[in-house]
Every structure is written in C-alpha cells, then in structure tokens.
Design an enzyme around this catalytic site. Structure first.
Site, PDB file in Angstrom:
ATOM      1  N   CYS A 273       0.822  -1.220   0.000  1.00 47.07           N
ATOM      2  CA  CYS A 273       0.000   0.000   0.000  1.00 47.07           C
ATOM      3  C   CYS A 273       0.851   1.262   0.000  1.00 47.07           C
ATOM      4  O   CYS A 273       0.608   2.194  -0.784  1.00 47.07           O
ATOM      5  CB  CYS A 273      -0.963  -0.015   1.184  1.00 47.07           C
ATOM      6  SG  CYS A 273      -0.172  -0.033   2.822  1.00 47.07           S
ATOM      7  N   HIS A 333      -2.390   0.878   6.867  1.00 49.35           N
ATOM      8  CA  HIS A 333      -2.780   0.932   5.454  1.00 49.35           C
ATOM      9  C   HIS A 333      -2.880   2.386   5.008  1.00 49.35           C
ATOM     10  O   HIS A 333      -3.119   3.292   5.815  1.00 49.35           O
ATOM     11  CB  HIS A 333      -4.121   0.219   5.264  1.00 49.35           C
ATOM     12  CG  HIS A 333      -4.499  -0.007   3.829  1.00 49.35           C
ATOM     13  ND1 HIS A 333      -3.715  -0.696   2.944  1.00 49.35           N
ATOM     14  CD2 HIS A 333      -5.604   0.401   3.117  1.00 49.35           C
ATOM     15  CE1 HIS A 333      -4.306  -0.738   1.755  1.00 49.35           C
ATOM     16  NE2 HIS A 333      -5.442  -0.073   1.840  1.00 49.35           N
ATOM     17  N   HIS A 347      -6.063   2.298  -3.886  1.00 50.02           N
ATOM     18  CA  HIS A 347      -5.099   1.745  -2.934  1.00 50.02           C
ATOM     19  C   HIS A 347      -4.666   0.354  -3.384  1.00 50.02           C
ATOM     20  O   HIS A 347      -5.300  -0.279  -4.243  1.00 50.02           O
ATOM     21  CB  HIS A 347      -5.714   1.688  -1.524  1.00 50.02           C
ATOM     22  CG  HIS A 347      -6.982   0.899  -1.425  1.00 50.02           C
ATOM     23  ND1 HIS A 347      -7.265   0.051  -0.365  1.00 50.02           N
ATOM     24  CD2 HIS A 347      -8.077   0.793  -2.243  1.00 50.02           C
ATOM     25  CE1 HIS A 347      -8.446  -0.503  -0.536  1.00 50.02           C
ATOM     26  NE2 HIS A 347      -8.962  -0.057  -1.660  1.00 50.02           N
TER      27      HIS A 347
END
Length: 397
Positions: A273, A333, A347
């Site tokens: 990510c 994340h 993402h």
C-alpha cells in the site's frame, strides 16, 4: 570466628558490588534509551543499537549507530556523570565497507530485505539507477540506505559499489528516465537483436547519445544498450516539465490499477500500500517516506472531523487501529483520495484498485471506512520528509 566474619563481610561486599554494577548498567541503558528516543526513534531510518557491559571492572560500550550526534550526546552525558567507559561502538559506514560507501542499483528492480539473508522479509525495493548509501557488510549482503533514508539489506549482485568520487560522477552525469510501465534496453538499435536488461517505470540510466528512435544509454555496471525514445525522456527535461498536480496524481495512480500486491514492493513489478503511494508521488517528482506509519507523520493534517468533507484529490488516507486508553494508534494501510462525487480512493490491497467510502456505491469499502484514521496533504506543503526532486539531493555524509 573472626575469620568467618571476615569471609561473610567479603561475600557481602561482592554481592553489594554486583548489585551496584547491575544498577549502573540499568541506569546507563536508561540514558541511552532517552537519547535514542530523541535522536534516533525510528530504526528504519537511523540506527542506534548500543549495549553496555562490565568487563574486568571496566564498562565497555559496544554496538553500532549511523548517528554521530546521538553517540556524542551519550558520551558527553556519561562524561558529565564521571562515568568513564571504553568506547567500541561502530559508527556506520566504517572499515567494513572501506572507501566504497556508496552504490547504485544495477537491476531493473532490486529486493532490499530486513536481514542479511535471502529468506528475510522484503523491506523495500530500489529501481535501476537509484542512488544508495552503503553502511555495513555481512557475508554477501550490504546494509544500505535508500534516498528516503530506509535502511535494509541487499545482495551484492543487485548493486554497483562506488567511491565518493565515482558516485558524484554518476549523479552529475546526464540521465534518461523510463516513463512507461515495462520495457527493455536492447543490445542494438533494434527490438529484434537481443535484450541487455528489462526496465520498469522510474528506472534511470546514463545518457550517451541519441537518434530519432533510440537513446544510447549506459547502465551503472557500464553495460551499454539502447532505449526506445517513445518510452523514455531525458531526466532533466522530464523533471523541468513535470507539474505536480492533483490531476497528475490521479493519472499515475490509475496507470497502476491492477498491479499485484507485494509486501515490501515499491515497483511496477509488485507493490504494497505505501509502496504504491510512494511510486505515484515519485512519478510526480517527490520522494516520500517508505511506510504508511511514516507517511502519516509528513504533510498537513486534513479532515480532522473524519467525514471526508475537506479532502482534495491526491490526499493520503490512513487506516488502522484507533487509539484507546490502553494502546496507541496503529497505522497499517494507506490510499489516495480521488476527489469525486463517488467518494473514491485508490489503494493497493490484493491489487491496486478503486474503492469508495459511499455506502451506496457497489465498490463501497466498509472495512476501511470503519478503520479510517485521518488524512494528510502532501501537494503544496513544505516538509523535510517530502523531498522535491527539483531540488538538489545529496546523500548525507
């Protein structure tokens, strides 16, 4: 009886002495820990691994660090307390790497690991032509530091080591940057006569010559080949004409849609990510911190109310575990806000894809909405952790 009392007293002194030594070492470790918290709190970007031990009634200071400042603070603190030690701390880089304290990535993508072994976790990656600092050596692995200051280990086959003068020549030379997703460097001015190397988005090679169709280029290991001009650009031209913007953030982010997820990956061959957000910003002319938990510490805080109302395209969204009375916030994340009526963000999770914060949308991401922590704005913000490639970059001494 008197002899027994002397033995008992001697034994007590030994115990007392040992107890004092234990307390002293504990106090010294506490001093060291406080300095580490202040100067080198993140071992991913600065090493300060220091140990104290008693050796023949002498306190020996050992370990390794990349921070001369932190070590000097520790030595000064000990001196002010009239504590005299034998200093055996290695300040990296040192004689383990000799005078070749710099390197350049020589493959299209090199894997940089958390430990000096092939089975270790992938920590990050570097692209062809990326400048590196060499800190240490263990077997066939070198501990290196990437331009975002991330410290990890790479196999010797992935880099070309250089002296400071050689490194300066490389950095000062005219370069070509590869701007497509994947491609090749050819042996001749033809795609039919063999390949020297593959190359991926963001790879950099040295410029030698050009004609209407090809750049003649040289790789860090001095291998010469030819790169299609339609897939590349002169680095200085690319950088000068590059206009970082919300629209360009979206363009490059969507170029990577469908790319596979790879833990530790920061390239078109696979990305996690934060590797994805790094790559998007790199192709917009910025070097940003490596991990999501580091990226959240850069830029300007936006969307304090966590309702997405104040976000702009290109802002970074962070997710993870929210802070409680007993635990700190944990960032796990990150994604990029696309700034449209669908409340979309893009993402890397499984692969690079678009999700939505709007529950009416078919690609609504309920899990990430529930663990949303906040956002940061990088575009237009001055921050020491956001390196603008249009400024001169010198690896720190």
């Amino acid at each position: 009886m008197k002899f027994l009392n002397i033995i008992a007293l001697f034994s007590l002194l030994i115990v007392f002495s040992c107890k004092n030594d234990a307390v002293n070492i504990s106090e010294l470790n506490e001093i060291s820990s406080e300095i580490k918290k202040e100067i080198a709190p993140d071992s991913r970007v600065e090493l300060f691994d220091i140990a104290f031990e008693n050796n023949d009634k002498k306190i020996v200071l050992s370990g390794k660090t990349t921070s001369k400042k932190a070590l000097q603070m520790l030595l000064d603190s000990l001196k002010n307390r009239n504590i005299f030690i034998e200093n055996k701390v290695r300040v990296l880089p040192d004689t383990a790497v000799g005078n070749q304290q710099f390197a350049v990535a020589k493959n299209s993508v090199i894997n940089i690991r958390s430990e000096a072994k092939h089975s270790a976790e992938l920590g990050t990656q570097a692209l062809l032509g990326m400048s590196l600092k060499v800190l240490n050596k263990e077997g066939d692995f070198y501990q290196i530091q990437t331009p975002d200051n991330y410290i990890s280990w790479v196999d010797k086959g992935g880099i070309v080591r250089m002296t400071k003068s050689e490194f300066d020549l490389w950095n000062a030379s005219k370069k070509v940057i590869f701007t497509e997703i994947f491609g090749f460097i050819y042996k001749e001015k033809s795609v039919e006569n063999g390949i020297v190397s593959d190359i991926s988005l963001g790879g950099i090679v040295q410029y030698l010559d050009e004609d209407a169709t090809f750049y003649q280029v040289k790789m860090p290991d001095n291998t010469v080949g030819f790169l299609k001009k339609s897939e590349a650009n002169l680095y200085e031209n690319w950088l000068q004409t590059l206009i970082p913007s919300e629209e360009n953030i979206e363009i490059f982010a969507k170029k990577m849609e469908g790319f596979p997820y790879l833990w530790g990956g920061t390239s078109a061959k696979g990305m996690d990510c934060s590797g994805f957000t790094k790559m998007v910003y790199l192709m917009n002319g910025f070097i940003i911190p490596r991990d999501a938990s580091q990226q959240i510490n850069a830029g300007k805080i936006v969307d304090e109310n966590l309702n997405f109302a104040d976000l702009q395209k290109g802002d970074l969204l962070f997710f993870g575990k929210k802070a409680t009375e007993n635990s700190k916030q944990k960032v796990t994340h990150v994604g990029i806000w696309l700034g449209n009526e669908k409340q979309e963000f893009i993402h890397a999770s499984g692969n690079v894809h678009i999700s939505s914060m709007d529950s009416t949308q078919p690609h609504f991401d309920e899990m990430n909405k529930n663990r949303y922590l906040g956002s940061k704005r990088y575009l237009g913000e001055k921050d020491a952790q956001i390196i603008d490639l249009k400024t001169t970059i010198d690896l720190k001494e």
